[in-house]
Each structure stands twice: as C-alpha cells, then as structure tokens.
Motif scaffolding. Sequence first.
Motif, PDB file in Angstrom:
ATOM      1  N   ARG A 432      16.418   8.335  -5.788  1.00  0.00           N
ATOM      2  CA  ARG A 432      15.069   8.504  -5.234  1.00  0.00           C
ATOM      3  C   ARG A 432      15.060   9.471  -4.052  1.00  0.00           C
ATOM      4  NH1 ARG A 432      11.550   4.745  -7.311  1.00  0.00           N
ATOM      5  NH2 ARG A 432      12.473   2.925  -8.329  1.00  0.00           N
ATOM      6  N   GLU A 436      13.501  12.893  -5.273  1.00  0.00           N
ATOM      7  CA  GLU A 436      12.126  12.712  -4.781  1.00  0.00           C
ATOM      8  C   GLU A 436      11.122  12.720  -5.940  1.00  0.00           C
ATOM      9  OE1 GLU A 436      12.492  14.616  -0.382  1.00  0.00           O
ATOM     10  OE2 GLU A 436      12.355  16.067  -2.021  1.00  0.00           O
ATOM     11  N   SER A 437      10.116  13.572  -5.873  1.00  0.00           N
ATOM     12  CA  SER A 437       9.042  13.542  -6.873  1.00  0.00           C
ATOM     13  C   SER A 437       9.478  14.047  -8.244  1.00  0.00           C
ATOM     14  CB  SER A 437       7.860  14.390  -6.381  1.00  0.00           C
ATOM     15  OG  SER A 437       8.250  15.740  -6.204  1.00  0.00           O
ATOM     16  N   GLU A 445       3.868   6.684 -14.595  1.00  0.00           N
ATOM     17  CA  GLU A 445       4.141   8.085 -14.904  1.00  0.00           C
ATOM     18  C   GLU A 445       4.197   8.341 -16.400  1.00  0.00           C
ATOM     19  OE1 GLU A 445       6.325  10.936 -12.758  1.00  0.00           O
ATOM     20  OE2 GLU A 445       7.270   9.409 -11.532  1.00  0.00           O
ATOM     21  N   LYS A 462      10.836  17.282 -14.608  1.00  0.00           N
ATOM     22  CA  LYS A 462      11.139  15.870 -14.384  1.00  0.00           C
ATOM     23  C   LYS A 462      12.584  15.538 -14.775  1.00  0.00           C
ATOM     24  CE  LYS A 462       7.284  14.202 -12.748  1.00  0.00           C
ATOM     25  NZ  LYS A 462       7.261  13.562 -11.400  1.00  0.00           N
TER      26      LYS A 462
END
Length: 736
Positions: A432, A436-437, A445, A462
């Motif tokens: 994480r 991050e994103s 999601e 992703k």
Amino acid sequence: MASSPTQTQDRTLSENIELSTQENCQIDSVPSKRIHESVVISLQRGAWFLNARPTEGRQLLYVSLDQDVVKFQCGPAKAIYLTDITDVRYGWKTDTFGETTRKKNDLRCGFRLKEDCCFSIVYGSQRHTLDLQAKDATTAQTWANNAAGLIEAIRARSSSRSDKSEWLKRAFKEADTDRSGFLSFDECCRLLSNLNVNLETPKVGKLFQLSNTNRHRERGESVLDEKEFLHFYNLVSERKELTTLFQNCAQGDANLSGNHLAKFLNKEQEMKHADLAYAQRLIERHKLQNAIQEMTLSEFQSMMNSPLFDILKEEHLQVNQDMDQPISNYYISSSHNTYLIGDQLMGGSSIEGYVSALERGCRCLELDLWDGPNNQPIIYHGHTKTTKLLAREVLAKGIKPFAFKFSPFPLILSVENHLSFSQQTIFAEDLRQIFESALLSGPEEVGGMKSSLLTPNQLRGKIIIKATGAKVCSPALLSLLNICRSFTNFEKYEYHNTRHKSACYCVISMSELEASTYLKKLTADVSTQNFTCRTMMRVYPTATRMASSNFNPVHYWNFGVQMVALNFQTLGKNLEINIGRFRRNGSCGYVLKPDWLLGKIERIPLSGKPRKILLMRIISGQNLPKRPGQTKKGQFYVSVRIEGHPLDFYKFRTNYLMNGNGLNPFWNEKTETKICFPELAVICFSVKYVDAYKIKQTVGSYCLPVESLASGYRHAPLSSADLVSSIFLYVKMIDL
C-alpha cells in the motif's frame, strides 16, 4: 542509513577526492541535441565520483564525456559502450545500493553513502552496474538526467541496419590499439576477421587502395583514417542481391523514379497505401544527393535496410488489438521466479531480474516470500542456497519505477506466500505504501460482484495481487486479492466454485506436468471445454528444471492458458517463441486469444483445412557474428520452424554454406507450407553455425506470429550480440 566507524564518520567525499592518486576513469559519449550546450561542456570537463562498489585499491573514479563513443576506462582500458547501456538510474535503485550490501560497503569504505548523490549505469547482457556517488546532489542529477538523452541519441543512430557507422566506429577504435587514429592494411585484415569477414587477400588489398583517398602513411605504410575505413567497409560489404533488386525495379534506368518505386511498394511489398506521393516522401527521406529527385542505388540500399522493411508488420509495432475485453481473453506475458538471474539452487537473486522482464513486456511477475530478519519479508527460492532480497526493496526499486514504463496495461504480481501471519500484514502495508493509488485494492474498485473480469483498458496503470501458499491469510493481505484468487489445482477450484460465491476471480496455478494432465481432460469433457474462457490459468516450470530451463509454451497457449510463466533469465528457443508471440500487439504483454478460445464456437478444432499458403525465399544473411572457434571450414545455414496447432507444425533448413564467411552468406532457397490456424502459429528464423566436428551453435534468431509477417523483401533482425545482424528474405501469404 548505516553508520560508519567513528574515526572515518566525518570524512567528506570531497576530502577523499583530493587525496586520490588513482588513474583517471572516463566515459565518452555522443551528446543529445536536446541537452543544453553548457551541460555538455560541464560533462566533458568531467568530475570525480566514488565507486559505491569499489574493487580493492580503487575507490575513486574520474568520469567525463567526449564526442565519439561511450567507454568507461580505468588503467589499461575497460570499455562500456553507449549501445551496451540499458539504463541510468538516479538514487539507490540497484542491488549495490540495497540495504544489506550498502551497510557492508559503508563499513568497508569508511564513509556513508547519500541517496540523493548516487546514480547507477546498467550495462551489458548480464546487466552489470557501475554505481557511483557524486560530491553533491546537483552533479548526480545532472549526470543521471542527461545520460538517458545521450544514450537515446547514439542508440537511435545505431539501431537501424541502414546506418552501421556507430557500430563500425566502435570496431575501428577497438582495432586502433596504438590510438594513432589510423589502421594499416594488416590491422584492417585482422578487424575484418574479427567481424567474421573472410575474403581473399588480393580483393581486400584492392578495396583498401581504393579507399585510401587521402594517401595517409604511418611508419612507411598506407593507412586509413576512420572516414576512409567506413568507405572501405561499405565496398567490402556490397550486397549484390540488393543491386539486382534495384536494377529490376528501375527497369534499366540508372536511378529509381517515384513511379517505379511506388509500383515496387504496391506489387512486391503489398503496401497498398503507397502512392506516388508516398514514394516521393521515401525518396526524400533517404536522400544522399540533393541534385536529383530519384533514388540512387545507395539510397535504395539504405531504404531496404531501414526498420520500415523489417519482417514485422509496421502496424504490429504498436498496440493494435481490442483492449476492451475481459483480461481472461488475453494471453499475458508471464515470468517464473523473476528474481533469479541463474539456476534454481545456487543462483543469484537480483532486482535486475524484475527490470529485465518488464523491459521485455512481461506483465506477470513472481515473488517468493519468506519470513526475514528484523520482521522484514524476503524474496528467494525457499530451502535453497539462492541469495535473498528484501521484499520492500524489490517493490520500490525493481518494480515501481518500471511497472508501466514499457506497457500501460495491468501488472500482476504472483505472490508465493510462505510468510507468517505478522509478516503478511507487513508485506501488505509495504504494498500500500509503495504502490499507493496504483494498487488495485477493495471491492469497490472492481465494481463488486461481476460476471466477467475487467478489461486491460479499465485496469491501465493498476497493479494486481495474486497470492497462493499460506493456509491462513492475513486480513490485510486478503483484502488485496480481489481480482486473482489463486487455487493450486483444478479440484480445489471446482470444489470452491460449486459451493461458494466470491467477489474474487479465480486463477488456477499449476506446474507444466499437472497442467498437461488436466488439459487432456478439457478436450474430452464437454462441460469443461470452455474452461479457460471464463477462468484464468497459470502454468509454471516443474521443479525438476533446476538449471532454469524452459518448456515450449505453445501447447498451453493452444488450450487458452493465459499465463504461461517462463524463466526469463534463460535465453533460448522457448523464450524466443514467447517474446515472438507478444510482438503481435506492440509487445505490450497482452495478446487477444483466437475466437475459438473465447467460447465463440463449441470446441477447439481438432482438424481443419488449410486457410493460407506461406511462400518464402531465404536469400541471404548480414554481418553474422563470429562464433568461438570458428574457422573457414565452418558452415552457416538458416532454420525455419513453425509452432502452433499440431496441423501447422513445419520445419525447413537451407543448405550449408562453406567457408564460414558471416559478411553476407547467400542461400536464395525457396520453401512453402500450408497453414490451417494462422492465429496460433509462431514462426522462428534461426541462423546456425556448424563447425568441423558437426557441432551446431545458434548465431541468432527471431520469432514472430505468422499473422505479423510483412509481405515482400524483408529483413529479420537477429537476437545476436551484434545489432546489425539479420536475414534477408522474401515473403508472400496467399489466402485459400
């Protein structure tokens, strides 16, 4: 950061530089036009750097840039050429700067490293690194930020076979051992031999004299400067097959007109968009003489050697397939034990394994996770003597900077989870914090429960986590398994599938031998024939492949297996087939499966009638590199092999050519075959050398999908150590 001994802790880098009496070390390069002149001048002046991985007695290096070629020199001269450099990284982003190694070097060298002052040059097929620390962050940033531009400039010039100048300049400088700037006739002959050019001495002598236009002499002998040598090599390497082709296209004229060129492009090359205006633009692009508006022989040769006339269709250099279907509809380029750069028992582990795989379009990487010291998960091949890596450094340095540099589509991390409950939680937190994103996390999601997986376009940028292993999974890690929930065999999947509904999508992961057993069932059982249409499957090498060898991936692709994981560190036929398969879609790591593997018809065809005829003429080879122990009694031949549906399997080889001359061996041999399922077929071209004892060595190879074959006269670039090696051939595909 690790501490240094007290007595050396306050010693600064600049003070150590002033004390240095080491020999200069310099890097010469070609500056990019995008780099400001003042920056180039400062780099040419050079600077002192600390070698972060010092050899005994040599810790400080002087680095500078020059105008010709990149080389790293210390003492007698060790060369790192710009075309050999694969990356320049600012900060601590190589194994040398890993936490454990860094602490050892801090203690050994007597001073502490600073991350903002460090950068690394990665070079060679084995991905060696030159790890340096500058006296300040500004110097390090200047070098790291601008070296990439320098590399790009020279690599762009040397990547095309039409411009061999950089390659030949490098050869010239290596042959010029006394640094006089000239080569004598004997030196030229030795250089030609090293370049695998074996011609009669009288012929070479005549061409040498023709090239000696400036009449330079050294020690009473005629010599050639660099420019004259380039002309000399062009005379030596004249290609008669291109001369004949040019004369046929020009239809008796001295030069090739725009109309004749357009006719050649349309008829022979099947470039239907090539009208007169397009032909004239090509003439202008390859213009060497401004006086005429037609194409000369030299310009025609330059054009034919350009990437536009490579054997891979131009449109397949970019993403060209529909990327809006569920990811289960795609083959996904996948790696096994990605961290290893050697064998499975004693081999080294390196973050370069991850970088190298990503550079080649891999979109599924493997991490074998085990409990490490200080509550930090480590990566290695468990219960072996392979070296260990800190998992967080792999994530931060080997994966994050390169995850989407070579492909924008989703990256799958296949986690072999041997962690304790507590270290699973730590690893999940590292994921994480580092990604991050970019990390795909949480059911929101993926839209909760869906009937099919998301698409590559929806998952752009992703990172997806797939995990197997631990019987008890930490909630922190389990929360990240929302797309790929892994099962280790078919029965476990079926048991789960009939009793549970889950927001996670399933991946069956098994060895090549286990997979072969279950895939036989798929062909016989109607209820499971569309299994890989709705479910992801990953196949990896069996544990007996201790030398990191690879199996042939084609058999598993034929059943629609999405992720066929190979040992990317092991070059050879099977890895070449894998790389070739993914050339179909811009080498982005995702290739759409054929319709019958997407459930659009009832079952995989077991028989079929031919749909294509493939006609080929293997004409010649160019600049084949010299093999160890090669003699004039050696022979070259070309092997052609098609893998795909069993009905389409095909092998062909040319006759052996004597004399071991790698400059331009000429075969001019025809072959043809019928193909039933071109969507599955991968064609491999290999040049092989046979010595006097009939021992065969692969000189170079190139693989691509049959669907990606461009028509007409084409060059197939070979995966050899030499950037300009190729096969010249004629290809024509006929629909039946």
